[in-house]
Design a protein around this motif. Structure first.
Motif, PDB file in Angstrom:
ATOM      1  N   PRO A  80       5.263  -4.870   3.126  1.00  0.00           N
ATOM      2  CA  PRO A  80       5.745  -5.880   2.173  1.00  0.00           C
ATOM      3  C   PRO A  80       4.861  -7.121   2.102  1.00  0.00           C
ATOM      4  O   PRO A  80       4.725  -7.728   1.027  1.00  0.00           O
ATOM      5  N   LYS A  81       4.238  -7.487   3.212  1.00  0.00           N
ATOM      6  CA  LYS A  81       3.326  -8.629   3.185  1.00  0.00           C
ATOM      7  C   LYS A  81       2.111  -8.324   2.314  1.00  0.00           C
ATOM      8  O   LYS A  81       1.656  -9.182   1.544  1.00  0.00           O
ATOM      9  N   MET A  82       1.612  -7.116   2.435  1.00  0.00           N
ATOM     10  CA  MET A  82       0.451  -6.744   1.630  1.00  0.00           C
ATOM     11  C   MET A  82       0.826  -6.620   0.152  1.00  0.00           C
ATOM     12  O   MET A  82       0.018  -6.930  -0.731  1.00  0.00           O
ATOM     13  N   LEU A  83       2.041  -6.181  -0.122  1.00  0.00           N
ATOM     14  CA  LEU A  83       2.488  -6.109  -1.512  1.00  0.00           C
ATOM     15  C   LEU A  83       2.594  -7.511  -2.111  1.00  0.00           C
ATOM     16  O   LEU A  83       2.243  -7.725  -3.281  1.00  0.00           O
ATOM     17  N   ALA A  84       3.091  -8.458  -1.317  1.00  0.00           N
ATOM     18  CA  ALA A  84       3.143  -9.844  -1.788  1.00  0.00           C
ATOM     19  C   ALA A  84       1.735 -10.370  -2.047  1.00  0.00           C
ATOM     20  O   ALA A  84       1.502 -11.131  -3.002  1.00  0.00           O
ATOM     21  N   TYR A  85       0.796  -9.970  -1.205  1.00  0.00           N
ATOM     22  CA  TYR A  85      -0.607 -10.364  -1.392  1.00  0.00           C
ATOM     23  C   TYR A  85      -1.158  -9.791  -2.698  1.00  0.00           C
ATOM     24  O   TYR A  85      -1.856 -10.484  -3.451  1.00  0.00           O
ATOM     25  N   ILE A  86      -0.816  -8.545  -2.989  1.00  0.00           N
ATOM     26  CA  ILE A  86      -1.277  -7.912  -4.234  1.00  0.00           C
ATOM     27  C   ILE A  86      -0.706  -8.648  -5.445  1.00  0.00           C
ATOM     28  O   ILE A  86      -1.410  -8.897  -6.434  1.00  0.00           O
ATOM     29  N   VAL A  87       0.576  -9.002  -5.371  1.00  0.00           N
ATOM     30  CA  VAL A  87       1.183  -9.754  -6.474  1.00  0.00           C
ATOM     31  C   VAL A  87       0.461 -11.080  -6.669  1.00  0.00           C
ATOM     32  O   VAL A  87       0.179 -11.497  -7.800  1.00  0.00           O
ATOM     33  N   MET A  88       0.142 -11.744  -5.572  1.00  0.00           N
ATOM     34  CA  MET A  88      -0.583 -13.015  -5.659  1.00  0.00           C
ATOM     35  C   MET A  88      -1.946 -12.830  -6.318  1.00  0.00           C
ATOM     36  O   MET A  88      -2.378 -13.666  -7.126  1.00  0.00           O
ATOM     37  N   LEU A  89      -2.624 -11.727  -6.019  1.00  0.00           N
ATOM     38  CA  LEU A  89      -3.944 -11.478  -6.602  1.00  0.00           C
ATOM     39  C   LEU A  89      -3.884 -11.311  -8.115  1.00  0.00           C
ATOM     40  O   LEU A  89      -4.870 -11.581  -8.813  1.00  0.00           O
ATOM     41  N   THR A  90      -2.748 -10.867  -8.626  1.00  0.00           N
ATOM     42  CA  THR A  90      -2.632 -10.642 -10.072  1.00  0.00           C
ATOM     43  C   THR A  90      -2.410 -11.933 -10.850  1.00  0.00           C
ATOM     44  O   THR A  90      -2.411 -11.907 -12.079  1.00  0.00           O
ATOM     45  N   HIS A  91      -2.203 -13.042 -10.151  1.00  0.00           N
ATOM     46  CA  HIS A  91      -2.014 -14.338 -10.806  1.00  0.00           C
ATOM     47  C   HIS A  91      -3.204 -15.228 -10.439  1.00  0.00           C
ATOM     48  O   HIS A  91      -3.299 -15.707  -9.304  1.00  0.00           O
TER      49      HIS A  91
ATOM     50  N   THR B 263       0.791 -13.087  10.786  1.00  0.00           N
ATOM     51  CA  THR B 263       1.340 -11.872  11.398  1.00  0.00           C
ATOM     52  C   THR B 263       1.136 -11.893  12.908  1.00  0.00           C
ATOM     53  O   THR B 263       2.039 -11.532  13.677  1.00  0.00           O
ATOM     54  N   PHE B 264      -0.034 -12.337  13.334  1.00  0.00           N
ATOM     55  CA  PHE B 264      -0.319 -12.414  14.771  1.00  0.00           C
ATOM     56  C   PHE B 264       0.594 -13.432  15.457  1.00  0.00           C
ATOM     57  O   PHE B 264       1.218 -13.138  16.488  1.00  0.00           O
ATOM     58  N   LEU B 265       0.700 -14.629  14.882  1.00  0.00           N
ATOM     59  CA  LEU B 265       1.518 -15.674  15.493  1.00  0.00           C
ATOM     60  C   LEU B 265       3.004 -15.323  15.449  1.00  0.00           C
ATOM     61  O   LEU B 265       3.736 -15.553  16.419  1.00  0.00           O
ATOM     62  N   SER B 266       3.446 -14.761  14.338  1.00  0.00           N
ATOM     63  CA  SER B 266       4.851 -14.352  14.249  1.00  0.00           C
ATOM     64  C   SER B 266       5.151 -13.231  15.235  1.00  0.00           C
ATOM     65  O   SER B 266       6.242 -13.175  15.812  1.00  0.00           O
TER      66      SER B 266
END
Length: 684
Positions: free
Chosen positions: A446-457, A478-481
């Motif tokens: 899901p984090k990578m999907l959010a990243y993909i959505v961000m790339l489209t804007h 992701t590492f810190l969390s």
């Protein structure tokens, strides 16, 4: 306006909002997907454990794995839906379009700001910034503003009144801004709102609830009011608050995660919630009539922590209004809604413990008749968000016990009863690794999907600092969390156990400063997670180095709890690693709020002296008092009685003020008669 307390057992109302045709395919997708993913994951886990037969401890592991994996699968399926919604750029369900011209509104809306012992200078600065933003829309005459104080600290109370007078003077004579202070904060925030509804609610169609750290743009507020006018069956519209003003490392990575992943998660849940949405307690607009008719909360039977007033009131209020036949919606893409984050993990855990108690109280509400099944699901997810922590902890402990048993306990190859073949205690390590990879994939995808959505804007991508910096931020977050997750598991497990043992979480004021935590406090609070980490490391190494390495993600987070806490609670330089759009291009309402909050102000040291010096403040304070509380003969407020005796014994104002304790000062400030007697004394 009357608010009838809603009994938990009640019949289903006649009028029900129905979006069944649109909702059932979405919810079928969610539940079916969760079921089949859980079935597949559980089967694979069974295959891992069944080599040589399933022992009692292995059966416990499997029993724990099923609900924990289902929890992950449920969130994963919702996130996939959110990805599709954002990628397709679907229109808002209620037709709210932030790019369209600002609609005209006719109804009167009250904007409510409940506050409890918060820094009044920052709180009123934010309110003034929101007021000015609404003023710029040209619709300010359609909104009245209420500061609803439950403050119990005398100095903060008087400072609130000083800030309010200044706000009202600077806003001008036409500004409809009001201040109300309750002498007793019965039922806390929910009681504060209920008191306002009973006293003033009949004059308004809608109320918009802010929190002490809330900010909203005037554009968003006007569009919410217009949407309520357009949809007469809607009781509540919840916005997605975006975290801003993060200063510490902990708050900054929380801010980054919420800003990047939050819209995707919110879009997913809004998509399948439909008209059975939820309420998060603030940054939401509510139809007053619906709230008054259906959302008055009962007091739960029994003693605290399970009895008494419901701490997490928002979920229940939404469920009750939905039970009353009203629609509850969330708008995930509107924007213009902001909040702040706790500055450190300790502050986050302190707030989380209160939420934990409030959500566990929902166990008493779950059986209530007439609730929509989706409303029950909201309550279950709230409860589950805390019960999963001790389940994960037990899962880890039992896993170590299985390994220790295999290493140090002589196996019983031929159990009692007839058997042609021996029982070999073993697990499939390769398949176990694949189960682990699949589980982590469902958490990270899901984090990578959010990243993909961000790339489209394109604009959004630039405001995140570019695609490379955003991706680096995802890796770092992701590492810190991952390091802090085991610590939160310990904190939440401790909270659940404490509440089950009857310990009340109380209601502490949330810190909103720089998050600095002393070394002594850090050592004391984080010693338990560290000791658990040491115990886990020793146990794992006693089995094998391979097991120690396998468990290192959990063990490392626990062992590094103290240094990570000190590092993450320190003020972080504004690097580009966790940059968010609100940092790159801050909205005007945020800039204005910070500008006003940073203006020099004088702290109120002695509230009684402030009233003695300032005639306008004194008159305003006396005017704000609600009058003497009705009492029966023989009922005496001991604090006020002692304060009265001390004042009568004093020769000067300064002597009397020095005699009084903070609780006695609070009692005096609530009594016009005693306060006037004190102020009449001469200065020394």
């Amino acid at each position: 306006m009357e608010m009838a307390v809603q009994p938990l057992p009640t019949s289903r109302p006649q009028a029900q909002v129905s979006e069944f045709a649109r909702a059932w395919p979405r919810r079928t997708y969610l539940l079916a997907g969760t079921f089949f993913l859980t079935l597949a994951g559980s089967y694979e886990m069974y295959e891992v454990l069944q080599v040589g037969g399933v022992t009692i401890l292995e059966a416990i592991i499997l029993a724990l794995f099923v609900p924990l994996f289902a929890w992950i699968a449920f969130s994963f399926m919702s996130a996939i839906a959110g990805f599709c919604v954002l990628l397709s750029r679907r229109k808002d369900e209620l037709g709210i379009d932030s790019s369209s011209p600002l609609p005209a509104i006719e109804s009167q809306t009250a904007i409510l700001l409940p506050t409890y012992n918060e820094d009044p200078y920052s709180v009123l600065a934010r309110l003034r910034a929101v007021y000015e933003s609404v003023e710029e829309t040209g619709c300010v005459s359609k909104f009245d503003w209420f500061v609803l104080s439950d403050t119990t600290d005398p100095a903060i109370w008087i400072a609130e009144e000083k800030c309010f007078l200044r706000l009202r003077d600077e806003a001008g004579p036409t500004a409809r801004i009001f201040y109300r202070h309750r002498p007793e904060n019965t039922a806390r925030k929910s009681g504060n709102i209920e008191d306002w509804v009973k006293r003033f609610g009949s004059s308004y169609e809608y109320m918009l609830i802010l929190d002490a750290d809330s900010l909203m743009t005037g554009d968003t507020i006007v569009r919410l009011a217009a949407a309520m006018e357009q949809h007469r069956n809607v009781a509540l519209i919840q916005t997605l608050p975006i975290v801003v003003n993060a200063k510490t490392l902990f708050a900054r990575w929380q801010q980054f995660a919420g800003r990047l992943y939050g819209p995707l998660i919110a879009a997913g849940i809004a998509w399948w919630h439909g008209s059975e949405g939820n309420y998060w307690g603030h940054n939401a607009i509510i139809r007053v009539r619906a709230f008054a008719r259906d959302a008055a909360l009962p007091e739960l039977r029994g003693r605290k922590p399970f009895g008494g007033h419901i701490l997490s009131h928002d979920f229940i209020e939404a469920a009750f209004m939905r039970r009353g036949g009203w629609a509850i919606h969330m708008t995930a893409t509107l924007g213009g809604s902001y909040e702040e984050s706790p500055p450190s993990l300790l502050d986050f855990a302190a707030r989380d413990r209160r939420w934990c108690q409030g959500n566990l109280q929902h166990l008493a509400v779950l059986p209530a008749r007439g609730l929509h099944w989706v409303s029950r699901l909201h309550l279950l997810t709230g409860i589950g968000s805390y019960l999963t922590a001790p389940l994960w902890f037990i899962f880890l402990v039992v896993g170590i016990l299985v390994s220790l048993q295999a290493q140090f306990v002589r196996p019983e190859y031929f159990p009692k009863g007839f058997s042609l073949f021996p029982t070999w205690p073993a697990q499939d390590p390769i398949l176990a690794a694949w189960v682990f990879v699949a589980t982590m994939g469902m958490l990270i995808l899901p984090k990578m999907l959010a990243y993909i959505v961000m790339l489209t804007h394109k604009d959004e991508r630039k405001r995140f600092g570019g695609s490379f910096r955003a991706f680096a931020g995802i890796l770092a977050e992701t590492f810190l969390s991952g390091l802090t997750a085991p610590v939160m598991m310990i904190f939440q497990s401790s909270a659940v156990v404490g509440i089950l043992l009857g310990h009340d979480a109380g209601w502490q004021v949330q810190r909103r400063d720089d998050g600095a935590v002393s070394y002594e406090d850090t050592l004391r609070k984080y010693s338990v997670p560290t000791l658990f980490g040491i115990a886990m490391a020793i146990s794992a190494y006693a089995v094998s180095l391979a097991l120690l390495l396998w468990m290192m993600p959990v063990i490392l987070g626990l062992l590094l709890a103290i240094p990570l806490a000190l590092l993450s609670s320190s003020v972080s330089a504004r690097s580009t690693l966790f940059k968010t759009p609100e940092e790159t291009s801050p909205p005007q309402v945020l800039l204005r709020a910070n500008e006003l909050a940073n203006t020099l102000h004088r702290t109120v040291c002695c509230p009684l002296l402030e009233l003695h010096r300032d005639a306008d403040l004194r008159a305003a304070h006396l005017n704000n008092l609600s009058g003497p509380k009705p009492r029966n003969r023989g009922e005496v407020d001991p604090h006020l009685a002692i304060a009265r005796a001390k004042i009568e014994d004093a020769e000067t104002f300064d002597e009397a003020a020095a005699f009084l304790t903070p609780r006695e000062k609070f009692a005096v400030l609530n009594s016009p008669t005693v306060l006037r007697a004190l102020l009449a004394l001469p200065r020394s």
